[in-house]
Design a protein around this motif. Sequence first.
Motif, PDB file in Angstrom:
ATOM      1  N   GLU A   1     -14.917 -12.372 -56.290  1.00 56.62           N
ATOM      2  CA  GLU A   1     -13.911 -13.012 -56.662  1.00 56.62           C
ATOM      3  C   GLU A   1     -12.606 -12.184 -56.210  1.00 56.62           C
ATOM      4  O   GLU A   1     -11.283 -12.535 -56.478  1.00 56.62           O
ATOM      5  CB  GLU A   1     -13.650 -12.836 -58.463  1.00 56.62           C
ATOM      6  CG  GLU A   1     -14.241 -14.110 -58.999  1.00 56.62           C
ATOM      7  CD  GLU A   1     -15.766 -14.431 -58.969  1.00 56.62           C
ATOM      8  OE1 GLU A   1     -16.532 -13.241 -58.996  1.00 56.62           O
ATOM      9  OE2 GLU A   1     -15.895 -15.264 -58.294  1.00 56.62           O
TER      10      GLU A   1
ATOM     11  N   ASN B   1     -21.022 -17.265 -55.002  1.00 56.28           N
ATOM     12  CA  ASN B   1     -20.178 -17.924 -54.583  1.00 56.28           C
ATOM     13  C   ASN B   1     -19.272 -17.633 -53.437  1.00 56.28           C
ATOM     14  O   ASN B   1     -19.289 -16.514 -53.047  1.00 56.28           O
ATOM     15  CB  ASN B   1     -18.979 -18.242 -55.904  1.00 56.28           C
ATOM     16  CG  ASN B   1     -18.445 -17.111 -56.344  1.00 56.28           C
ATOM     17  OD1 ASN B   1     -19.158 -16.273 -57.055  1.00 56.28           O
ATOM     18  ND2 ASN B   1     -17.201 -16.750 -55.783  1.00 56.28           N
TER      19      ASN B   1
ATOM     20  N   ASP C   1     -17.328 -21.747 -57.737  1.00 57.29           N
ATOM     21  CA  ASP C   1     -17.878 -20.443 -58.204  1.00 57.29           C
ATOM     22  C   ASP C   1     -19.257 -21.027 -58.918  1.00 57.29           C
ATOM     23  O   ASP C   1     -19.851 -20.344 -59.825  1.00 57.29           O
ATOM     24  CB  ASP C   1     -17.062 -19.893 -59.379  1.00 57.29           C
ATOM     25  CG  ASP C   1     -17.526 -18.427 -59.795  1.00 57.29           C
ATOM     26  OD1 ASP C   1     -18.605 -18.005 -58.918  1.00 57.29           O
ATOM     27  OD2 ASP C   1     -17.224 -17.887 -61.036  1.00 57.29           O
TER      28      ASP C   1
ATOM     29  N   THR D   1     -22.577 -19.828 -58.450  1.00 59.11           N
ATOM     30  CA  THR D   1     -23.335 -18.992 -57.814  1.00 59.11           C
ATOM     31  C   THR D   1     -24.819 -19.248 -58.022  1.00 59.11           C
ATOM     32  O   THR D   1     -25.137 -20.089 -58.911  1.00 59.11           O
ATOM     33  CB  THR D   1     -23.215 -17.630 -58.558  1.00 59.11           C
ATOM     34  OG1 THR D   1     -23.796 -17.658 -59.824  1.00 59.11           O
ATOM     35  CG2 THR D   1     -21.891 -17.087 -58.420  1.00 59.11           C
TER      36      THR D   1
ATOM     37  N   LYS E   1     -25.879 -21.845 -61.911  1.00 61.13           N
ATOM     38  CA  LYS E   1     -24.544 -22.107 -62.741  1.00 61.13           C
ATOM     39  C   LYS E   1     -24.275 -23.758 -62.436  1.00 61.13           C
ATOM     40  O   LYS E   1     -23.591 -24.211 -63.391  1.00 61.13           O
ATOM     41  CB  LYS E   1     -23.316 -21.503 -61.846  1.00 61.13           C
ATOM     42  CG  LYS E   1     -23.116 -19.988 -62.571  1.00 61.13           C
ATOM     43  CD  LYS E   1     -21.891 -19.503 -61.901  1.00 61.13           C
ATOM     44  CE  LYS E   1     -21.261 -18.225 -62.514  1.00 61.13           C
ATOM     45  NZ  LYS E   1     -20.278 -17.822 -61.971  1.00 61.13           N
TER      46      LYS E   1
HETATM   47 CA    CA Z   1     -18.286 -15.482 -59.216  1.00 59.79          CA
END
Ligand code: CA
Length: 686
Positions: A195, A271, A316, A318, A343
């Motif tokens: 991130e 990600n 995102d 992952t 995810k």
């Molecule tokens: Ca992440």
Amino acid sequence: MIKSNTAKIITFFLLSLGIFSCQMPPDRTLTSADGTDGNWLLHGLNYAETRFSPLTQIDSSNIDNLGLDWKLDLGMKRGIEATPIVKDGIMYLTGPWSVVFAVDLSTHQLLWQFDPDVPKSFGEKGCCDVVNRGVALYDGKIYVGAFDGRLIALDAQTGEKIWETLTVDQSKPYTITGAPRVVNGKVIIGNGGAEFGVRGYFSAYDAQTGEQAWRFYTVPGNPAEPFENEVMEMAADTWTGEWWTYGGGGTAWDAMAYDPELNLLYVGTGNGSPWDRTKRSPGGGDNLFLSSILAINPDTGEMVWHYQTTPGDSWDFTATQHIVLADLLIKGKQRKVLMQAPKNGFFYVLDRTNGELISAEKFTYVNWADSVDLKTGRPVETQWARYDQANVDIAPNYDGAHNWQPMAFNPELGYVFIPARETFSNYGQDSTWKYNEEGFGTGVGWNLAIGSLESKPTIVDEKGTKQGKLIAWDPVNQKEVWSVEQNNIWNGGLLATASNLIFQGTADGRLTAYNAVSGELIWETELYTGIMAPPITYLVDGVQYLSVITGWGGGYGMKNKHTDVVLPGTLYTFKIGGDAELPQKPIALARDLINPDWEVDPNSIAMGETLYNQYCGTCHVVAETGGGVAPDLGYSIMVGNQAFEEVVLNGMLLPNGMPQFDDRLTKKEVEQIQHFIINRVMQIGK
Ligand code: CA
């Protein structure tokens, strides 16, 4: 007598030759670990990471008598996500800030505690709280990955440090939250930070010396410099633009599993950094090895196969979620499979010998892709999934249909249990995005275009509010067997037992047990603080115990909570007939929204909001939920007076983990943030 003496002499002879030892060699101890000896030796109980205990003393006939036997207050707030390790009556676990605890399970006392003294200023380098998911135990040593990137080996008996090695460049926002795994005498550890803009990798270190054996990068570096290996050269063909300036991401921050027979280590990767592919790889591309499952030779660090769950990730999504290995009968054939519920909302069954996709189906509501093409192994994306024309509600969202909270697999029933959730969030183009080396930089324009551009599809009505879901999944037929809807989206990891029980802690502070066959809730007890960590079970003197650690926090828990208060993390241990006193319901003190004697400057609000979103909003809320582990600033007595500046600029609460911002914010900017907070409180107060 004679026989016994002969055996002793032979044993002595073999011992002196070093051929035979009374204790199994450490690697064989781990490859045969399955919980039948009453220990919990590996992160997921066994190398296949099934979290399926063979212990059956606690069952549905006596679970009404499951009671608290003892507890140990760890004295630390902030999130706890650790799976404890248990060997021969001693438990090893971790708390916030990578602190290690060793507990004597007979006396219920702390044997030793090791604090790696992670600088509190490192707290802001993590997206999701200063959590740690546990230690590894191997040949008399305990291994912990510290939040600041050190890998540390401790003497399991004394807690004294034997060696430590720095696994990251500390000038970059790398963190370690995952549990190390030990394979063939090597300690494997990855890291987080996608991130914030880092290049992901994982490394192996000699368990005895701490010397680095190999490192595998999960995304390619700058092609102008030599590639580390041929695999990186191949991966670079799937990227465009200047991704390396933003790190690229792909951090391997949690899941690993190991097949000793194939000698393959499986690692899940994270990600893209930033999230939106158009920002990091503007010409498109799959961006290997983001959101992938990698099979690695653990002796050499060479990749044997890879499977990418989400090519060209922009959400995102992952694939760092729990990996479980199993042997399943599929279409009449015995298959060695690897299972993951990442995810992105699809449940994947792969052939773990070669990475071939066997099947993939949605286990929650999913709208970014219609299906996964079994011929190509690729998702069939919906036309608006990449939010390039308009803001779009995407399901699942960045919290994932399933996050790090471990699943469990009962091989006798053939069910995988998933601590899942139904989620969605709005994603859009962030036209103002620029790389922020120090901050949370996703490149996704939240809230930017809402109201001005059509947000589609509208799934809010369809699925109602966000909710948790405990799912029993049949991986052979790829379908749900049963599911339970839960009020909160951030419930704990799972434990399955051979007596067909499922144990789970909840965000609202309960420890629960379900019948694994029917999904019926058959037992629960109130512990009054949110639970994220998965329970474990083990034997002490032949008696089965169940332990779980409370400790609310994590990325979601920083801003939200579902109990009246957040108490320090506590290790709770239960047994049949346990009669220790359960915790009392804590009394929450009523608080008023701040009412400072401040005249809000209307010209400061907009800039204050921008700064708040950049520096405060990842951990704090204003007059919303009361906050989680991080206070709700709408109730903070610091706001609207000199103390706010002392905290933000001078680090008054740095010892608690509140970052110091004097290198990034001026006095005037801090005041603008206060104008924004107070204005919002006044608006809500009306
Ligand atoms: Ca992440």
